[in-house]
Motif scaffolding. Structure first.
Motif, PDB file in Angstrom:
ATOM      1  N   MET A   1      -5.592   5.418   5.840  1.00 18.85           N
ATOM      2  CA  MET A   1      -5.065   4.223   5.032  1.00 18.85           C
ATOM      3  C   MET A   1      -4.284   5.070   3.865  1.00 18.85           C
ATOM      4  O   MET A   1      -3.202   4.330   3.550  1.00 18.85           O
ATOM      5  CB  MET A   1      -6.144   3.543   4.655  1.00 18.85           C
ATOM      6  N   ALA A   2      -4.828   5.966   3.093  1.00 16.27           N
ATOM      7  CA  ALA A   2      -4.198   6.348   2.155  1.00 16.27           C
ATOM      8  C   ALA A   2      -2.754   7.287   2.474  1.00 16.27           C
ATOM      9  O   ALA A   2      -2.180   7.737   1.528  1.00 16.27           O
ATOM     10  CB  ALA A   2      -5.046   7.466   1.293  1.00 16.27           C
ATOM     11  N   ARG A   3      -2.578   7.228   3.762  1.00 19.35           N
ATOM     12  CA  ARG A   3      -1.349   7.945   4.138  1.00 19.35           C
ATOM     13  C   ARG A   3      -0.252   6.519   4.515  1.00 19.35           C
ATOM     14  O   ARG A   3       0.770   6.776   4.899  1.00 19.35           O
ATOM     15  CB  ARG A   3      -1.308   8.579   5.464  1.00 19.35           C
ATOM     16  N   GLY A   4      -0.711   5.461   4.133  1.00 20.58           N
ATOM     17  CA  GLY A   4       0.151   4.173   4.347  1.00 20.58           C
ATOM     18  C   GLY A   4       0.163   3.622   5.777  1.00 20.58           C
ATOM     19  O   GLY A   4       0.975   2.805   6.155  1.00 20.58           O
TER      20      GLY A   4
ATOM     21  N   PRO B   1      -3.818   9.379 -11.364  1.00 16.42           N
ATOM     22  CA  PRO B   1      -5.177   9.154 -11.509  1.00 16.42           C
ATOM     23  C   PRO B   1      -5.718   9.693 -12.803  1.00 16.42           C
ATOM     24  O   PRO B   1      -5.360  10.967 -13.127  1.00 16.42           O
ATOM     25  CB  PRO B   1      -5.462  10.301 -10.354  1.00 16.42           C
TER      26      PRO B   1
ATOM     27  N   ILE C   1       1.305   4.287  -2.871  1.00 16.50           N
ATOM     28  CA  ILE C   1       0.998   5.670  -2.483  1.00 16.50           C
ATOM     29  C   ILE C   1       2.166   6.580  -3.235  1.00 16.50           C
ATOM     30  O   ILE C   1       2.111   7.502  -3.519  1.00 16.50           O
ATOM     31  CB  ILE C   1       1.049   5.735  -0.912  1.00 16.50           C
TER      32      ILE C   1
ATOM     33  N   PHE D   1     -14.776  -0.812  -7.523  1.00 17.38           N
ATOM     34  CA  PHE D   1     -13.438  -0.723  -7.927  1.00 17.38           C
ATOM     35  C   PHE D   1     -12.999  -1.588  -8.960  1.00 17.38           C
ATOM     36  O   PHE D   1     -12.298  -1.084  -9.949  1.00 17.38           O
ATOM     37  CB  PHE D   1     -12.588  -1.362  -6.780  1.00 17.38           C
TER      38      PHE D   1
ATOM     39  N   TYR E   1      -7.492   7.510  -4.464  1.00 15.98           N
ATOM     40  CA  TYR E   1      -6.628   8.393  -5.407  1.00 15.98           C
ATOM     41  C   TYR E   1      -7.433   8.496  -6.740  1.00 15.98           C
ATOM     42  O   TYR E   1      -7.720   9.892  -7.144  1.00 15.98           O
ATOM     43  CB  TYR E   1      -5.122   7.945  -5.861  1.00 15.98           C
ATOM     44  N   GLU E   2      -8.010   7.673  -7.325  1.00 17.78           N
ATOM     45  CA  GLU E   2      -8.625   7.596  -8.646  1.00 17.78           C
ATOM     46  C   GLU E   2      -9.874   8.675  -8.338  1.00 17.78           C
ATOM     47  O   GLU E   2     -10.311   9.075  -9.579  1.00 17.78           O
ATOM     48  CB  GLU E   2      -8.944   6.583  -9.142  1.00 17.78           C
TER      49      GLU E   2
ATOM     50  N   THR F   1       0.802  -1.273  -0.032  1.00 12.79           N
ATOM     51  CA  THR F   1      -0.049   0.060  -0.004  1.00 12.79           C
ATOM     52  C   THR F   1       0.806   1.260  -0.059  1.00 12.79           C
ATOM     53  O   THR F   1       0.519   2.031  -0.739  1.00 12.79           O
ATOM     54  CB  THR F   1      -0.720   0.050   1.234  1.00 12.79           C
ATOM     55  N   GLN F   2       2.116   1.298   0.689  1.00 12.56           N
ATOM     56  CA  GLN F   2       2.960   2.499   1.008  1.00 12.56           C
ATOM     57  C   GLN F   2       3.680   2.543  -0.587  1.00 12.56           C
ATOM     58  O   GLN F   2       3.806   3.742  -0.949  1.00 12.56           O
ATOM     59  CB  GLN F   2       3.907   2.190   1.914  1.00 12.56           C
TER      60      GLN F   2
ATOM     61  N   ASP G   1      -8.862  -5.342  -0.756  1.00 18.89           N
ATOM     62  CA  ASP G   1      -7.940  -5.216   0.184  1.00 18.89           C
ATOM     63  C   ASP G   1      -7.531  -3.547   0.283  1.00 18.89           C
ATOM     64  O   ASP G   1      -8.144  -2.835  -0.265  1.00 18.89           O
ATOM     65  CB  ASP G   1      -6.581  -5.999   0.038  1.00 18.89           C
ATOM     66  N   ARG G   2      -6.813  -3.433   1.415  1.00 14.91           N
ATOM     67  CA  ARG G   2      -6.620  -1.792   1.823  1.00 14.91           C
ATOM     68  C   ARG G   2      -5.837  -1.118   0.358  1.00 14.91           C
ATOM     69  O   ARG G   2      -6.016   0.082   0.070  1.00 14.91           O
ATOM     70  CB  ARG G   2      -5.797  -1.554   2.918  1.00 14.91           C
ATOM     71  N   THR G   3      -5.192  -1.866  -0.196  1.00 16.26           N
ATOM     72  CA  THR G   3      -4.555  -1.305  -1.546  1.00 16.26           C
ATOM     73  C   THR G   3      -5.516  -0.820  -2.501  1.00 16.26           C
ATOM     74  O   THR G   3      -5.424   0.285  -3.038  1.00 16.26           O
ATOM     75  CB  THR G   3      -3.414  -2.189  -2.093  1.00 16.26           C
ATOM     76  N   GLN G   4      -6.462  -1.649  -2.750  1.00 19.65           N
ATOM     77  CA  GLN G   4      -7.281  -1.278  -3.994  1.00 19.65           C
ATOM     78  C   GLN G   4      -7.998  -0.171  -3.193  1.00 19.65           C
ATOM     79  O   GLN G   4      -8.740   0.748  -3.980  1.00 19.65           O
ATOM     80  CB  GLN G   4      -8.200  -2.616  -3.950  1.00 19.65           C
TER      81      GLN G   4
ATOM     82  N   VAL H   1      -7.278   2.215  -1.465  1.00 15.09           N
ATOM     83  CA  VAL H   1      -6.474   3.358  -1.547  1.00 15.09           C
ATOM     84  C   VAL H   1      -6.394   3.843  -2.757  1.00 15.09           C
ATOM     85  O   VAL H   1      -6.380   4.894  -3.192  1.00 15.09           O
ATOM     86  CB  VAL H   1      -4.997   3.206  -1.009  1.00 15.09           C
ATOM     87  N   ILE H   2      -6.466   2.963  -3.890  1.00 17.17           N
ATOM     88  CA  ILE H   2      -6.160   3.353  -5.085  1.00 17.17           C
ATOM     89  C   ILE H   2      -7.519   4.049  -5.538  1.00 17.17           C
ATOM     90  O   ILE H   2      -7.595   5.106  -6.259  1.00 17.17           O
ATOM     91  CB  ILE H   2      -6.083   2.155  -6.061  1.00 17.17           C
TER      92      ILE H   2
END
Lengths: 216, 216
Positions: B164-167, A215, A205, B128, B208-209, A201-202, B199-202, B204-205
DNA sequence: GATCTTCTCCCCCGCGCGGGGGAACCGGCT
DNA sequence: AGCCGGTTCCCCCGCGCGGGGGAGAAGATC
């Protein structure tokens, strides 16, 4: 006499879509299809297309190698248009260096696709559509970008990071790149180490913040 | 009681494929099929499906109009999943604006299709599945942001997504918000469900999107 | 009052992830 | 020939993550 086009893409749905778009035009004729790069050279020899619409990412032989193979081994080779999903795909530029005459995005409107085919058939080279310039213009902040450049990712690590940034799991990335899951894990670990990221995830980012992916 | 699904697609092949995939699941039942949008409203009235898997491009009445017609004229309307071939289908977002609850790609793997049906049946909004990026790319961030707003995150869930989007890990988020780790897990699970992220990665994506967070 | 949502916290459980090793192959460079 | 970086694959191991449950407290709404 119509423009003869050969479609090369591993996804049947994409081929069907291109065929539908192109055959709606009276001056364009789809003379054949191939599902991977390895089948391209023989088909070019037998069908003598004017234009090959070539996907970049394919199993067995990718669009770059297939482009080289065609240009190397065929007399009076056809024009080659690289078909890609994302405009910031690094492979696109590799394909252009390999000798492709232009590229088009899968999300382009039918009229644009038709236009692109006609242009390259006439001998024009389609290098940098407006979409690419616009994307380069709004690239990420200089510091973050520099940081990522300092990371010096290898080609393969960059591939993996790009797919990570599309939300793929290690297994999915392995399937996409046609390698083993353990290999992907190695690349992921290398990416995390180079980026100073603790988890994927990081890393994603960092990819967004640096402009490595953008994006939209 | 199983999830009752109505299939709407003008291609018999696609309907057959969806039926095969969905009926392999014990908790999903395909109660009917339609070949065009005009037949949808009466079928929804008589069959009372929980979910309608609706193609966008169809003769007579397209998926957008059919979606509007169902939501306008049926009490307690079913959830509507837009089925599309290309992730850059310009009509997909129109369908979402018309009130569809999610979308899925025909090229998605069976497990993903099943997952999508179950999610929307449970009342979640499915954002997603790989198409978000292309949608945001073609139409800018506004539609994606609107789509994320449709997900209706609570204040706390939005806080968690931002971190989450800050890692941050769950433990770090818990420390930041001064709550228990289990609480964060609950919020994270809610965010993933509402965004249709695996998952958290998706997640966060998607953040951003959609412009929920921005690079820089 | 009753109901609902939100926020809070708890349990168990499986699995993917990431760390730490190693190793083979190959191409390029010296 | 020797070295080295890149790519590929393998082992073991711990742990955070996410799914599936449940449950109590506070506030809004009717």
């Amino acid at each position: 006499m119509p423009i003869k086009v050969l479609l090369v893409d591993d996804e049947p749905l994409v081929r069907a879509g291109l065929r539908a778009v192109l055959e709606a035009q009276p001056d364009i004729e789809v003379v054949g299809e191939a599902a991977d790069g390895a089948a391209v050279v023989p088909l070019v020899r037998s069908l003598r297309p004017d234009v090959v619409a070539m996907d970049v990412r394919m199993p067995l032989l990718d669009g770059i190698e297939a482009t080289r193979a065609v240009l190397r081994s065929v007399d009076a080779p056809p024009k080659i248009v690289v078909v890609t999903t994302f405009e910031n795909d690094e492979y696109v530029y590799d394909a252009l260096r390999a000798g492709a005459d232009g590229f088009l995005l899968k999300r382009a409107r039918p009229a644009e696709i038709v236009h692109a085919i006609r242009l390259v058939a006439e001998g024009e080279t389609l290098l940098f559509p407006a979409a690419v310039r616009a994307l380069a213009a709004e690239y990420g902040s200089a510091p973050a970008r520099a940081a990522l450049e300092r990371a010096a990712l290898t080609d393969r690590e960059a591939d993996v990071l790009r797919l990570m940034a599309r939300g793929m799991s290690n297994a999915e990335i392995a399937a996409e790149l046609i390698v083993g899951a353990e290999t992907v894990k190695s690349h992921v670990s290398a990416v995390l180490a180079k980026l100073g990221a603790r988890d994927r995830t990081q890393a994603v980012i960092a990819a967004y913040e640096s402009g490595f992916v953008s994006p939209g």
